[in-house]
Design a protein around this motif. Structure first.
Motif, short mmCIF file in Angstrom:
data_model
loop_
_atom_site.label_atom_id
_atom_site.label_comp_id
_atom_site.label_asym_id
_atom_site.label_seq_id
_atom_site.Cartn_x
_atom_site.Cartn_y
_atom_site.Cartn_z
N LYS A 26 57.36 1.25 -10.08
CA LYS A 26 57.03 0.57 -11.35
C LYS A 26 58.21 0.66 -12.32
O LYS A 26 58.58 -0.33 -12.95
CB LYS A 26 55.80 1.22 -11.97
CG LYS A 26 55.24 0.48 -13.14
CD LYS A 26 53.93 1.12 -13.58
CE LYS A 26 53.26 0.34 -14.67
NZ LYS A 26 51.98 0.92 -15.08
N LYS A 49 46.47 -3.72 -5.69
CA LYS A 49 46.20 -4.62 -6.81
C LYS A 49 47.09 -4.26 -8.01
O LYS A 49 47.65 -5.15 -8.66
CB LYS A 49 44.73 -4.52 -7.20
CG LYS A 49 44.30 -5.51 -8.23
CD LYS A 49 42.80 -5.40 -8.47
CE LYS A 49 42.34 -6.37 -9.52
NZ LYS A 49 40.90 -6.27 -9.77
N GLU A 50 47.26 -2.98 -8.28
CA GLU A 50 48.11 -2.53 -9.39
C GLU A 50 49.56 -2.90 -9.15
O GLU A 50 50.24 -3.38 -10.06
CB GLU A 50 47.97 -1.03 -9.58
CG GLU A 50 48.71 -0.51 -10.79
CD GLU A 50 48.52 0.98 -11.02
OE1 GLU A 50 49.32 1.54 -11.78
OE2 GLU A 50 47.60 1.58 -10.44
N ARG A 52 50.76 -5.33 -7.24
CA ARG A 52 50.91 -6.79 -7.35
C ARG A 52 50.84 -7.25 -8.80
O ARG A 52 51.50 -8.21 -9.19
CB ARG A 52 49.88 -7.50 -6.50
CG ARG A 52 50.16 -7.29 -5.01
CD ARG A 52 49.34 -8.21 -4.14
NE ARG A 52 49.53 -7.92 -2.75
CZ ARG A 52 50.52 -8.41 -2.00
NH1 ARG A 52 51.42 -9.18 -2.55
NH2 ARG A 52 50.60 -8.11 -0.72
N TYR A 53 50.06 -6.55 -9.62
CA TYR A 53 49.95 -6.90 -11.04
C TYR A 53 51.28 -6.67 -11.76
O TYR A 53 51.76 -7.54 -12.47
CB TYR A 53 48.83 -6.09 -11.72
CG TYR A 53 48.75 -6.33 -13.20
CD1 TYR A 53 48.19 -7.50 -13.70
CD2 TYR A 53 49.26 -5.41 -14.09
CE1 TYR A 53 48.12 -7.74 -15.06
CE2 TYR A 53 49.20 -5.63 -15.45
CZ TYR A 53 48.64 -6.79 -15.93
OH TYR A 53 48.58 -7.02 -17.28
N ALA A 56 54.01 -9.09 -10.43
CA ALA A 56 53.69 -10.47 -10.78
C ALA A 56 54.79 -11.47 -10.45
O ALA A 56 54.96 -11.85 -9.30
CB ALA A 56 53.27 -10.55 -12.22
#
Length: 81
Positions: A26, A49-50, A52-53, A56
């Motif tokens: 991240k 999911k985190e 990919r968020y 983005a």
């Protein structure tokens, strides 16, 4: 193909160009130092999911067919992202 991906990951690890784990990845994405995020096949849905968020439209995130165990064997330390 998966063997070559793991080989390149091992080379990147030895060269010091690999960020491992959710927080490190991240941080690399936000600092615009990441070019690709690789996700293990057996990572939890929430973690995927985190990732990919926050990737983005900044960085491409790819889920490979290898498991966390396979990646661990290739790079020498446990990582799923």
């Amino acid at each position: 193909m998966s063997n070559s991906v793991l080989s390149y990951m091992g080379l990147a690890r030895r060269a010091g160009n690999l960020s491992l784990g959710m927080q490190a990845v991240k941080k690399s994405v936000m600092a615009k130092r990441a070019f690709l995020v690789i996700i293990a096949s057996d990572i939890s849905e929430k973690s995927e999911k985190e990732v990919r968020y926050f990737c983005a439209d900044k960085v491409k995130a790819v889920k490979i067919e290898n498991t966390i165990f396979d990646i661990t064997q290739a790079i020498g330390c446990k990582a799923g992202i």
